[in-house]
Scaffold this motif. Structure first.
Motif, PDB file in Angstrom:
ATOM      1  N   GLU A  90      24.652 -18.833 -40.007  1.00  0.00           N
ATOM      2  CA  GLU A  90      25.778 -18.876 -39.046  1.00  0.00           C
ATOM      3  C   GLU A  90      26.898 -19.785 -39.549  1.00  0.00           C
ATOM      4  N   VAL A  91      26.511 -20.928 -40.086  1.00  0.00           N
ATOM      5  CA  VAL A  91      27.519 -21.863 -40.624  1.00  0.00           C
ATOM      6  C   VAL A  91      28.323 -21.170 -41.725  1.00  0.00           C
ATOM      7  N   MET A  92      27.563 -20.490 -42.613  1.00  0.00           N
ATOM      8  CA  MET A  92      28.235 -19.792 -43.708  1.00  0.00           C
ATOM      9  C   MET A  92      29.176 -18.715 -43.181  1.00  0.00           C
ATOM     10  N   GLN A  93      28.668 -18.019 -42.140  1.00  0.00           N
ATOM     11  CA  GLN A  93      29.495 -16.972 -41.536  1.00  0.00           C
ATOM     12  C   GLN A  93      30.799 -17.575 -41.014  1.00  0.00           C
ATOM     13  N   LYS A  94      30.612 -18.719 -40.332  1.00  0.00           N
ATOM     14  CA  LYS A  94      31.791 -19.370 -39.767  1.00  0.00           C
ATOM     15  C   LYS A  94      32.764 -19.788 -40.871  1.00  0.00           C
ATOM     16  N   ASP A  95      32.196 -20.369 -41.919  1.00  0.00           N
ATOM     17  CA  ASP A  95      33.042 -20.784 -43.045  1.00  0.00           C
ATOM     18  C   ASP A  95      33.811 -19.589 -43.592  1.00  0.00           C
ATOM     19  N   ALA A  96      33.049 -18.485 -43.744  1.00  0.00           N
ATOM     20  CA  ALA A  96      33.678 -17.278 -44.287  1.00  0.00           C
ATOM     21  C   ALA A  96      34.812 -16.812 -43.398  1.00  0.00           C
ATOM     22  N   GLU A  97      34.535 -16.877 -42.084  1.00  0.00           N
ATOM     23  CA  GLU A  97      35.572 -16.455 -41.125  1.00  0.00           C
ATOM     24  C   GLU A  97      36.801 -17.347 -41.231  1.00  0.00           C
ATOM     25  N   ARG A  98      36.501 -18.662 -41.309  1.00  0.00           N
ATOM     26  CA  ARG A  98      37.619 -19.616 -41.372  1.00  0.00           C
ATOM     27  C   ARG A  98      38.442 -19.359 -42.635  1.00  0.00           C
ATOM     28  N   LEU A  99      37.709 -19.167 -43.716  1.00  0.00           N
ATOM     29  CA  LEU A  99      38.362 -18.908 -44.987  1.00  0.00           C
ATOM     30  C   LEU A  99      39.245 -17.671 -44.889  1.00  0.00           C
ATOM     31  N   GLN A 100      38.657 -16.674 -44.268  1.00  0.00           N
ATOM     32  CA  GLN A 100      39.378 -15.410 -44.088  1.00  0.00           C
ATOM     33  C   GLN A 100      40.669 -15.669 -43.320  1.00  0.00           C
TER      34      GLN A 100
ATOM     35  N   GLU B 238      42.256 -18.466 -42.899  1.00  0.00           N
ATOM     36  CA  GLU B 238      43.179 -19.285 -43.662  1.00  0.00           C
ATOM     37  C   GLU B 238      43.928 -18.446 -44.695  1.00  0.00           C
ATOM     38  N   MET B 239      43.164 -17.578 -45.335  1.00  0.00           N
ATOM     39  CA  MET B 239      43.803 -16.732 -46.349  1.00  0.00           C
ATOM     40  C   MET B 239      44.846 -15.833 -45.729  1.00  0.00           C
ATOM     41  N   THR B 240      44.522 -15.324 -44.559  1.00  0.00           N
ATOM     42  CA  THR B 240      45.483 -14.463 -43.862  1.00  0.00           C
ATOM     43  C   THR B 240      46.738 -15.262 -43.546  1.00  0.00           C
ATOM     44  N   GLU B 241      46.473 -16.474 -43.018  1.00  0.00           N
ATOM     45  CA  GLU B 241      47.623 -17.313 -42.648  1.00  0.00           C
ATOM     46  C   GLU B 241      48.478 -17.622 -43.865  1.00  0.00           C
ATOM     47  N   ARG B 242      47.795 -17.954 -44.945  1.00  0.00           N
ATOM     48  CA  ARG B 242      48.543 -18.296 -46.159  1.00  0.00           C
ATOM     49  C   ARG B 242      49.350 -17.089 -46.642  1.00  0.00           C
TER      50      ARG B 242
END
Lengths: 148, 537
Positions: B134-144, B146-150
């Protein structure tokens, strides 16, 4: 011996009027007249005809017109004051001009007095009387001047 | 009741959320464990008639596994212990006792306990793994995210930069930006259009400097260097070469862009074509120079002409004086010889002849006076009239002395108001004024009348008005202005001697001293002439 006055004027009428005025004023001095500056210098220096001092005695007073041909009154003034002998000779300018420049220059060159020729013989007679009484009477001259 | 309530509220919440292995509190975990075991107990108890003493731990083990799954390993262990105790006490033989009956029972308990512990360890591991996932999933989501935002930000930046470049390209000026050290980073299209340089030529090795006039390069570099060092805005006028090889003046202005802390980020600058202004300026300068030159020339010419004019005035004056003096010479002769004739030969003349001779004398005198007055008037026109403080009373007395003969001759009675103040005047001119006015007052009376003259002074503000009142023939109002002009003579020559210049001398003299003159008069009632001058305290 009577004093001598040398009148220098190129205007023959003025010369004649001066003679008449002296006569009418019963002046005691002998009047000698010359008609330009050159003659005046000749007279004073005793050259030519003026060498004869018995006929042309050295003057005790000179009445000098300014505007004259050949040599002007200023030239005569300048010359006379450069001569040791005539340094103290009373020279009275008697001229028609009353211009400031002429008056200043005359005094600068050593004139003793400056008079303007009057229109009116009576004024001229008065002037002659005054000149006689003052310049030949009251005024003290150097004794050596006329003893040549 | 209590159980159902617990099961109806807490249990579904825990179960439903599926997250209570980490989120519920310890108390809730204990409650959940106790509740589950009690439920298992109730169920086992209910099934006791059928099960007897068989499977004393099965229900409790199952409940403990459920608790471990949902409430965490520790709650599971707690539930297991409680379950084993309850199972052993109530359902294992002997019932309702903890006494271990035999080895079989103990073995069963230990087997159950061990099996359950292993199961719980597996559950614990499963939980941890799931947690990590779940943590990894969350990280992946956050990363996703962030990348979108960037990506979005980058896009916005690109768009903004594009807009900014469009804007810069649309400007009529050349626009450029430079790094904090002054190295050029961007120039707009106008630069390339104007200079004809390529981007490479511009950016590499300060290539842009080649477009600057050789005479200006050093100055430009120097100024830019100073601006970069100081971090201050700059403004430089320089000549920049266009693609046709023509140098045109440009005004280059640069501003430092700083961050919130004042750190220099970059430079923003524009170069504006000021060739026209510069030309206008130069034209103006040239025009001003020309104007100054002309003005100087004019001034010089004015000075020259004034000098020439003054010279000719002087020459004319000289001529005038000579003429005047030469004119007087015949007069002296006329007057003098006529007098001599009259006085020396009076008996030879008839009365008519004598009268004629007197007329010659009189005419000569009049002409002499006329010439003298003309000379005075001419002199007054242009002579300098330096004024000073003059005692009016003393000046008046002097004039009376000068006219003494005439006063005596006419038996004139003169009253003077004393004292009189000081005035600002020229003594010579003031004397001419006073003698003229007094002489007129004495002269212009009716035949056989004794002249009675009053002299007084009025002071008003900074002005002094001297007045002379006579009992003379008076002047008609029509002529009161006229009499101050040259050659205006109202009375016929005979009887009243005068040249017609006297009052003109009076007026001109007063004017030259900053004063004025006037008259109040009525025919037959006398006149009151006045002269106004500045008072001196």
């Amino acid at each position: 011996m009577n004093a001598t006055v040398l009148h220098v004027d190129d205007d023959a009428s003025d010369s004649l009027l001066m003679k008449q005025a002296c006569r009418k004023a019963v002046a005691s001095f002998g009047l000698q007249s010359v008609s330009d500056g050159e003659m005046a210098i000749d007279y004073l220096s005793g050259s030519g005809v003026y060498a004869d001092r018995s006929k042309y005695p050295l003057p005790d007073l000179m009445l000098l017109d300014l505007k004259m041909p050949r040599k002007t009154g200023f030239d005569v003034l300048e010359w006379a004051r450069s001569q040791e002998k005539f340094k103290s000779l009373p020279i009275l300018v008697l001229t028609a001009s009353n211009q400031e420049g002429d008056i200043r220059r005359a005094y600068e060159l050593g004139a003793n007095s400056y008079l303007v020729k009057p229109v009116g013989i009576h004024t001229l007679i008065e002037m002659v009387k005054m000149i006689e009484s003052y310049w030949l009477g009251m005024n003290q001259r150097l004794a050596s001047l006329t003893t040549e | 009741m209590r159980l159902s309530k617990f099961g109806g509220n807490v249990l579904p919440r825990f179960m439903g959320q599926g997250k209570f292995f980490h989120s519920p509190s310890r108390l809730e975990c204990v409650g959940f464990a106790v509740g589950s075991i009690l439920s298992a107990f109730v169920l086992r108890y209910a099934l006791s008639p059928w099960l007897g003493d068989r499977r004393p731990f099965a229900f409790f083990a199952l409940a403990a596994m459920i608790v471990a799954w949902h409430g965490g390993v520790m709650a599971g262990v707690f539930a297991l212990c409680l379950g084993l105790l309850l199972g052993h006490y109530f359902f294992a033989l002997p019932a309702q006792s903890f006494n271990p009956t035999d080895g079989v029972d103990m073995t069963a308990i230990v087997t159950y306990g061990s099996a359950m512990l292993v199961g719980m360890a597996v559950i614990g591991h499963l939980h941890r793994t799931r947690q990590r996932v779940e943590v990894m999933q969350k990280d992946a989501e956050r990363l996703q995210r962030e990348m979108t935002e960037r990506r979005r930000a980058e896009e916005a930046l690109r768009q903004s930069e594009a807009r900014y470049h469009e804007l810069a390209d649309a400007m009529p000026q050349m626009v450029w930006t430079a790094g904090a050290e002054g190295q050029i980073e961007y120039v707009n299209k106008k630069w390339f259009e104007y200079t004809g340089l390529t981007a490479e030529q511009t950016y590499a090795n300060h290539g842009w400097l080649t477009a600057v006039h050789p005479d200006d390069r050093e100055m430009v570099q120097d100024r830019l260097c100073k601006a970069v060092t100081a971090g201050e805005p700059f403004q430089i006028e320089e000549r920049i070469c266009n693609h046709g090889g023509e140098y045109r003046w440009h005004l280059c202005r640069g501003l430092p862009v700083k961050d919130g802390l004042g750190k220099l980020l970059r430079w923003f600058a524009t170069s504006t074509d000021i060739e026209e202004n510069k030309r206008t300026e130069q034209d103006l300068e040239r025009a001003q120079e020309q104007l100054a030159h002309h003005a100087h020339d004019l001034e010089r010419r004015v000075v020259e002409r004034t000098a020439k004019l003054a010279e000719s005035v002087r020459a004319l004056e000289g001529v005038l004086y000579h003429v005047a003096h030469d004119l007087r010479a015949p007069l002296r002769a006329m007057e003098g010889f006529t007098q001599i004739l009259l006085e020396g030969h009076s008996t030879a003349f008839s009365e008519v002849e004598k009268d004629s001779a007197w007329r010659i004398v009189s005419a000569a005198n009049r002409m002499d006076q006329l010439i003298k007055d003309l000379l005075v008037y001419g002199h007054l026109m242009h002579m300098e009239v330096p004024c000073r403080k003059i005692n009016l009373e003393a000046q008046m007395d002097r004039a009376l002395v000068e006219l003494e003969d005439e006063i005596k001759f006419r038996r004139a009675e003169i009253q003077v108001e004393r004292p009189a103040p000081h005035v600002w005047a020229n003594p010579v001119v003031l004397d001419q004024i006073l003698t003229n006015l007094l002489s007129n007052a004495i002269k212009f009376v009716s035949p056989n009348t004794i002249p009675r003259i009053q002299i007084g002074v009025e002071e008003d503000g900074g002005k002094v008005r001297l007045w002379i009142r006579d009992n003379g023939i008076g002047i008609d109002e029509t002529y009161q202005e006229q009499i101050f002009r040259v050659f205006e003579r109202l009375e016929p020559g005979e009887g009243y001697l005068g040249t017609g210049i006297g009052l003109a001398i009076v007026r001109k003299g007063a004017e030259r001293m900053g004063g004025s003159v006037g008259v109040e008069s009525k025919p037959g009632k006398g006149s009151r002439f006045w002269v106004q001058l500045s008072a001196m305290p």
